[in-house]
Design a protein around this motif. Structure first.
Motif, PDB file in Angstrom:
ATOM      1  N   ASN A   3       4.216  19.010 -18.594  1.00  0.00           N
ATOM      2  CA  ASN A   3       3.392  19.175 -17.407  1.00  0.00           C
ATOM      3  C   ASN A   3       3.667  20.537 -16.755  1.00  0.00           C
ATOM      4  O   ASN A   3       4.377  20.630 -15.761  1.00  0.00           O
ATOM      5  N   PRO A   4       3.104  21.625 -17.296  1.00  0.00           N
ATOM      6  CA  PRO A   4       3.404  22.961 -16.773  1.00  0.00           C
ATOM      7  C   PRO A   4       2.988  23.167 -15.319  1.00  0.00           C
ATOM      8  O   PRO A   4       3.644  23.903 -14.589  1.00  0.00           O
ATOM      9  N   THR A   5       1.927  22.504 -14.864  1.00  0.00           N
ATOM     10  CA  THR A   5       1.506  22.660 -13.470  1.00  0.00           C
ATOM     11  C   THR A   5       2.548  22.076 -12.531  1.00  0.00           C
ATOM     12  O   THR A   5       2.955  22.709 -11.551  1.00  0.00           O
ATOM     13  N   LEU A   6       3.007  20.864 -12.829  1.00  0.00           N
ATOM     14  CA  LEU A   6       4.055  20.244 -12.014  1.00  0.00           C
ATOM     15  C   LEU A   6       5.315  21.101 -12.049  1.00  0.00           C
ATOM     16  O   LEU A   6       5.955  21.339 -11.019  1.00  0.00           O
ATOM     17  N   TRP A   7       5.682  21.574 -13.235  1.00  0.00           N
ATOM     18  CA  TRP A   7       6.878  22.403 -13.389  1.00  0.00           C
ATOM     19  C   TRP A   7       6.785  23.642 -12.493  1.00  0.00           C
ATOM     20  O   TRP A   7       7.728  23.958 -11.765  1.00  0.00           O
ATOM     21  N   ASN A   8       5.664  24.319 -12.518  1.00  0.00           N
ATOM     22  CA  ASN A   8       5.508  25.520 -11.695  1.00  0.00           C
ATOM     23  C   ASN A   8       5.568  25.206 -10.208  1.00  0.00           C
ATOM     24  O   ASN A   8       6.082  26.003  -9.426  1.00  0.00           O
ATOM     25  N   ALA A  63       0.834  -1.212   0.000  1.00  0.00           N
ATOM     26  CA  ALA A  63       0.000   0.000   0.000  1.00  0.00           C
ATOM     27  C   ALA A  63       0.865   1.258   0.000  1.00  0.00           C
ATOM     28  O   ALA A  63       0.576   2.227  -0.716  1.00  0.00           O
ATOM     29  N   MET A  64       1.944   1.242   0.778  1.00  0.00           N
ATOM     30  CA  MET A  64       2.839   2.412   0.821  1.00  0.00           C
ATOM     31  C   MET A  64       3.541   2.578  -0.521  1.00  0.00           C
ATOM     32  O   MET A  64       3.654   3.698  -1.038  1.00  0.00           O
ATOM     33  N   ALA A  65       4.016   1.484  -1.116  1.00  0.00           N
ATOM     34  CA  ALA A  65       4.689   1.562  -2.419  1.00  0.00           C
ATOM     35  C   ALA A  65       3.748   2.109  -3.491  1.00  0.00           C
ATOM     36  O   ALA A  65       4.135   2.951  -4.302  1.00  0.00           O
ATOM     37  N   GLU A  66       2.509   1.648  -3.485  1.00  0.00           N
ATOM     38  CA  GLU A  66       1.529   2.130  -4.458  1.00  0.00           C
ATOM     39  C   GLU A  66       1.248   3.620  -4.254  1.00  0.00           C
ATOM     40  O   GLU A  66       1.178   4.389  -5.208  1.00  0.00           O
ATOM     41  N   TYR A  67       1.106   4.026  -3.002  1.00  0.00           N
ATOM     42  CA  TYR A  67       0.848   5.436  -2.691  1.00  0.00           C
ATOM     43  C   TYR A  67       2.006   6.312  -3.159  1.00  0.00           C
ATOM     44  O   TYR A  67       1.807   7.331  -3.819  1.00  0.00           O
ATOM     45  N   ILE A  68       3.236   5.923  -2.829  1.00  0.00           N
ATOM     46  CA  ILE A  68       4.407   6.720  -3.224  1.00  0.00           C
ATOM     47  C   ILE A  68       4.528   6.750  -4.744  1.00  0.00           C
ATOM     48  O   ILE A  68       4.831   7.789  -5.324  1.00  0.00           O
ATOM     49  N   ASN A  69       4.296   5.631  -5.423  1.00  0.00           N
ATOM     50  CA  ASN A  69       4.384   5.580  -6.880  1.00  0.00           C
ATOM     51  C   ASN A  69       3.410   6.552  -7.527  1.00  0.00           C
ATOM     52  O   ASN A  69       3.709   7.152  -8.550  1.00  0.00           O
ATOM     53  N   GLU A  70       2.245   6.745  -6.922  1.00  0.00           N
ATOM     54  CA  GLU A  70       1.242   7.661  -7.470  1.00  0.00           C
ATOM     55  C   GLU A  70       1.575   9.126  -7.217  1.00  0.00           C
ATOM     56  O   GLU A  70       1.111   9.998  -7.935  1.00  0.00           O
ATOM     57  N   THR A  71       2.357   9.406  -6.178  1.00  0.00           N
ATOM     58  CA  THR A  71       2.594  10.801  -5.790  1.00  0.00           C
ATOM     59  C   THR A  71       3.976  11.315  -6.153  1.00  0.00           C
ATOM     60  O   THR A  71       4.219  12.515  -6.089  1.00  0.00           O
ATOM     61  N   THR A  72       4.891  10.451  -6.535  1.00  0.00           N
ATOM     62  CA  THR A  72       6.281  10.865  -6.750  1.00  0.00           C
ATOM     63  C   THR A  72       6.565  11.147  -8.223  1.00  0.00           C
ATOM     64  O   THR A  72       6.175  10.387  -9.092  1.00  0.00           O
ATOM     65  N   HIS A  73       7.254  12.246  -8.476  1.00  0.00           N
ATOM     66  CA  HIS A  73       7.712  12.599  -9.822  1.00  0.00           C
ATOM     67  C   HIS A  73       9.211  12.858  -9.751  1.00  0.00           C
ATOM     68  O   HIS A  73       9.672  13.591  -8.890  1.00  0.00           O
ATOM     69  N   TYR A  74       9.956  12.239 -10.617  1.00  0.00           N
ATOM     70  CA  TYR A  74      11.405  12.344 -10.575  1.00  0.00           C
ATOM     71  C   TYR A  74      11.900  13.403 -11.559  1.00  0.00           C
ATOM     72  O   TYR A  74      11.364  13.545 -12.650  1.00  0.00           O
ATOM     73  N   PRO A  75      12.938  14.144 -11.160  1.00  0.00           N
ATOM     74  CA  PRO A  75      13.460  15.199 -12.037  1.00  0.00           C
ATOM     75  C   PRO A  75      14.085  14.631 -13.303  1.00  0.00           C
ATOM     76  O   PRO A  75      14.472  13.473 -13.348  1.00  0.00           O
ATOM     77  N   ASN A  76      14.159  15.493 -14.310  1.00  0.00           N
ATOM     78  CA  ASN A  76      14.823  15.174 -15.578  1.00  0.00           C
ATOM     79  C   ASN A  76      14.145  14.032 -16.335  1.00  0.00           C
ATOM     80  O   ASN A  76      14.763  13.357 -17.130  1.00  0.00           O
ATOM     81  N   MET A  77      12.875  13.823 -16.078  1.00  0.00           N
ATOM     82  CA  MET A  77      12.101  12.858 -16.837  1.00  0.00           C
ATOM     83  C   MET A  77      11.040  13.639 -17.600  1.00  0.00           C
ATOM     84  O   MET A  77      10.703  14.761 -17.238  1.00  0.00           O
ATOM     85  N   GLU A  78      10.492  13.050 -18.642  1.00  0.00           N
ATOM     86  CA  GLU A  78       9.521  13.765 -19.481  1.00  0.00           C
ATOM     87  C   GLU A  78       8.356  14.313 -18.672  1.00  0.00           C
ATOM     88  O   GLU A  78       7.904  15.423 -18.894  1.00  0.00           O
ATOM     89  N   ILE A  79       7.899  13.551 -17.692  1.00  0.00           N
ATOM     90  CA  ILE A  79       6.725  13.992 -16.938  1.00  0.00           C
ATOM     91  C   ILE A  79       6.990  15.271 -16.137  1.00  0.00           C
ATOM     92  O   ILE A  79       6.066  15.972 -15.760  1.00  0.00           O
ATOM     93  N   THR A  80       8.264  15.610 -15.889  1.00  0.00           N
ATOM     94  CA  THR A  80       8.583  16.829 -15.134  1.00  0.00           C
ATOM     95  C   THR A  80       8.935  18.001 -16.043  1.00  0.00           C
ATOM     96  O   THR A  80       9.237  19.080 -15.556  1.00  0.00           O
ATOM     97  N   SER A  81       8.889  17.808 -17.343  1.00  0.00           N
ATOM     98  CA  SER A  81       9.281  18.886 -18.254  1.00  0.00           C
ATOM     99  C   SER A  81       8.237  19.997 -18.275  1.00  0.00           C
ATOM    100  O   SER A  81       7.045  19.762 -18.059  1.00  0.00           O
ATOM    101  N   LYS A  82       8.678  21.187 -18.551  1.00  0.00           N
ATOM    102  CA  LYS A  82       7.803  22.360 -18.598  1.00  0.00           C
ATOM    103  C   LYS A  82       6.734  22.197 -19.686  1.00  0.00           C
ATOM    104  O   LYS A  82       5.577  22.553 -19.482  1.00  0.00           O
ATOM    105  N   GLU A  83       7.111  21.637 -20.824  1.00  0.00           N
ATOM    106  CA  GLU A  83       6.194  21.482 -21.947  1.00  0.00           C
ATOM    107  C   GLU A  83       5.155  20.384 -21.674  1.00  0.00           C
ATOM    108  O   GLU A  83       3.991  20.517 -22.019  1.00  0.00           O
TER     109      GLU A  83
END
Length: 189
Positions: free
Chosen positions: A158-163, A136-156
């Motif tokens: 995901n601008p909300t995450l970027w900001n 349950a903890m692993a699933e929760y962390i996997n849903e909430t964690t975003h790692y730097p320098n990956m596409e999902i953290t790019s400004k283009e």
């Protein structure tokens, strides 16, 4: 001087009741202090700019001593040097929860425990086995964690995450810190 701690960190600190304000600042002349310390090899301690760390071996010829008292939730301060209203330059100063001996502060470790216990109370039940709790903890962390320098953290992408995670529109914060405890807190926040 302004607090530019990324929004995601500020929200977590406020949710946990941690002060996010700069309560006191003072600027003192450093000429005499610098002159005295040059005898002993006084060096600038790696100011961080948008282009990375400053020059470690640069010796100052003069300047100011800036003392800042801030709440524990203030993790990035932008210092801007101005003369006659014209911006001469700026640096970012960050606090990562390390003390002078390079050990984690008791404050950040206690904060991690508080955040972890809040999450556990939401996702665990008394009937769960240890394996189910870990899952349950692993699933929760996997849903909430975003790692730097990956596409999902790019400004283009995901601008909300970027900001939420950038400083002044730059991915500066990930470059400034490698704070395992704060990263663990944010994985659950």
């Amino acid at each position: 001087m302004e607090n530019v701690t990324p929004t995601a960190y500020t929200k977590m600190f406020r949710d946990m009741g941690v002060s996010c304000v700069i309560s006191k600042k003072s600027v003192l002349s450093a000429q005499d202090y610098v002159r005295e310390m040059q005898r002993y090899g006084f060096k600038i301690l790696e100011p961080f700019t948008e282009n990375g760390p400053g020059k470690r071996n640069e010796t100052p010829a003069g300047g100011k001593i800036i003392e800042i008292e801030a709440g524990a939730g203030v993790r990035v301060i932008k210092l801007t040097a101005k003369k006659d209203g014209v911006v001469l330059g700026y640096v970012y100063l960050g606090s990562s929860g390390y003390n002078s001996e390079r050990e984690y502060s008791a404050f950040d470790l206690n904060l991690y425990k508080q955040v972890r216990e809040r999450v556990e109370a939401k996702i665990w039940t008394d009937q769960m086995s240890n394996l189910e709790k870990i899952g349950a903890m692993a699933e929760y962390i996997n849903e909430t964690t975003h790692y730097p320098n990956m596409e999902i953290t790019s400004k283009e992408y995901n601008p909300t995450l970027w900001n939420d995670w950038s400083v002044d529109g730059k991915q500066l914060f990930y470059s400034m810190f490698n704070d395992v405890i704060l990263n663990r807190i944010m994985a659950m926040a």
